[in-house]
Design a protein around this motif. Structure first.
Motif, short mmCIF file in Angstrom:
data_model
loop_
_atom_site.label_atom_id
_atom_site.label_comp_id
_atom_site.label_asym_id
_atom_site.label_seq_id
_atom_site.Cartn_x
_atom_site.Cartn_y
_atom_site.Cartn_z
N THR A 154 0.81 -1.31 -0.01
CA THR A 154 -0.14 -0.02 -0.04
C THR A 154 1.02 1.22 0.07
O THR A 154 2.13 1.06 0.51
CB THR A 154 -0.84 -0.03 1.26
N GLY A 155 0.56 2.34 -0.62
CA GLY A 155 1.19 3.46 -0.65
C GLY A 155 2.28 3.43 -1.49
O GLY A 155 3.43 3.76 -1.31
N ALA A 156 2.18 2.64 -2.59
CA ALA A 156 3.33 2.06 -3.49
C ALA A 156 3.62 3.15 -4.52
O ALA A 156 4.47 2.67 -5.51
CB ALA A 156 3.16 0.75 -3.91
N GLY A 157 2.95 4.15 -4.62
CA GLY A 157 3.10 4.94 -6.02
C GLY A 157 4.33 5.86 -5.78
O GLY A 157 4.87 6.23 -6.81
N ASP A 185 -2.11 2.53 -4.56
CA ASP A 185 -1.85 3.97 -4.06
C ASP A 185 -3.08 4.77 -4.65
O ASP A 185 -3.52 4.70 -5.84
CB ASP A 185 -0.67 4.57 -4.87
N LEU A 186 -3.66 5.69 -3.69
CA LEU A 186 -4.92 6.42 -3.74
C LEU A 186 -4.26 7.76 -4.63
O LEU A 186 -5.10 8.26 -5.56
CB LEU A 186 -5.31 6.99 -2.49
N THR A 201 -2.38 7.90 -11.66
CA THR A 201 -1.03 8.20 -12.13
C THR A 201 -0.04 7.49 -11.68
O THR A 201 0.74 6.79 -12.16
CB THR A 201 -0.72 9.80 -12.48
N ALA A 202 0.33 7.58 -10.14
CA ALA A 202 1.45 7.19 -9.43
C ALA A 202 1.46 5.71 -9.58
O ALA A 202 2.49 5.31 -9.79
CB ALA A 202 1.32 7.72 -8.11
N ALA A 203 0.54 4.96 -9.18
CA ALA A 203 0.25 3.68 -9.17
C ALA A 203 0.54 2.96 -10.44
O ALA A 203 1.30 1.82 -10.65
CB ALA A 203 -0.96 3.25 -8.59
#
Length: 350
Positions: free
Chosen positions: A14-17, A39-40, A52-54
């Protein structure tokens, strides 16, 4: 040297972006894991959302020949947590590893923290560990194998001014992980906590207002960072995080610090302390005052894994101090309060 591989394993990060989570996901995939990149896509203060980040991390993994899927559900709701784990199950039919890493900062003085600042931080750090962790645990239990890693913080273990909300959420990871480690030991599931240190986008939320606290300002200004130059990248935390979720690791019920390339276990222990005289009469407040130096001295100590281990440690100290009339005596059965199922409340003093 043992080669650490994650071939055949499925990991959720989780939070991997960005930051730490991104490096965890990339290295897990490089070593053979199939990865759900969650990633939210919010800001460092938890505002907004974006896929975008994920998606970019997934693209990087696939470009390098790995397998990954993106997930943009929020960790801060039960529905979101379930959806994150279901992504792994729907895509690959299993989940073996959970790294609970998502988080953000909303700093303020303790007395000025609002409900929104408190609740949002506890939701993303503490409640998310339940929301994602529970469905992950159930799936791991069904397969008889699992590795769970929760992200704590030195801000909680040691203290950081203007971060009472963050420290409360991160400090809770210790208790949660310890219980998961105990319950999971029956089903092949291990759980640990990592205290990572890295320069990241969260630094933008670290307003220097906390320097108003003299003792804290002194600590900051006198700190020796000579061993940290060039070693505060997120990547310096990745080796420890990945080892703790590997099949090669047998450690569980632990807290581990990663700081500037120094990797160390952080201990919670009980000192030998002072033992009240024999008998059932409690000591007075004055007795405590007279012996407080001995109570606070960390000399010989024990590291109980459960509250019940602490009872055994207490009995050992009582024998050493000559308080037990019969050194070989053991209680035939637990005190009534423990039989009533209220044991954990007794040693904690609640």
């Amino acid at each position: 040297m043992t080669k650490i591989s994650f071939e055949g394993r499925v990991a959720v990060v989780t939070g991997a972006g960005n930051g730490l989570g991104r490096t965890y996901a990339l290295e897990l995939a490089r070593r053979g894991a199939r990865v759900v990149v969650n990633d939210l896509g919010g800001s460092a203060s938890g505002s907004g959302s974006s896929a975008t980040a994920a998606n970019l991390v997934v693209q990087d993994i696939r470009a390098a020949g790995g397998e990954a899927v993106a997930n943009t559900d929020s960790v801060a709701s039960r529905a979101g947590g379930a959806a994150i784990v279901q992504t792994a199950l729907d895509t690959w039919g299993q989940i073996d590893i959970l790294i609970s890493n998502a988080g953000f900062l909303r700093n303020n003085r303790f007395e000025d923290l609002t409900d929104e600042q408190i609740d949002s931080i506890l939701d993303v750090h503490l409640k998310s560990a339940f929301y994602v962790g529970q469905p992950a645990y159930r799936a791991m239990r069904a397969r008889g194998y699992g590795r769970m890693l929760f992200t704590g913080s030195a801000s909680a273990m040691f203290g950081h001014a203007w971060q009472a909300n963050y420290a409360a959420g991160k400090g809770a990871m210790l208790g949660l992980s310890n219980v998961i480690a105990l319950e999971g030991s029956a089903y092949g599931i291990q759980s640990n906590v990592i205290l990572p240190t890295a320069s990241s986008r969260l630094q933008g939320e670290m307003a220097p207002g906390f320097m108003e606290i003299p003792e804290f300002a002194r600590s900051v200004q006198s700190a020796d960072f000579s061993a940290s130059e060039g070693r505060l990248m997120p990547e310096f935390n990745t080796p420890l995080a990945l080892y703790l979720v590997s099949e090669a690791c047998t450690a569980t019920h632990g807290v581990y610090s990663s700081n500037s390339g120094r990797y160390a276990r952080v201990g919670i222990c009980a000192a030998e302390g002072w033992f009240a005289p024999a008998g059932i009469e409690p000591p007075s407040v004055e007795d405590i005052a007279d012996h407080f130096g001995q109570i606070g001295e960390l000399g010989a100590y024990s590291e109980p894994m459960t509250p019940y281990d602490e009872f055994t440690s207490v009995a050992d100290v009582a024998r050493k101090h000559g308080v037990l009339a019969r050194p070989d005596a053991r209680l035939a059965q637990e005190p009534t309060i423990l039989q009533a199922g209220r044991g954990p409340s007794t040693p904690s003093g609640a």
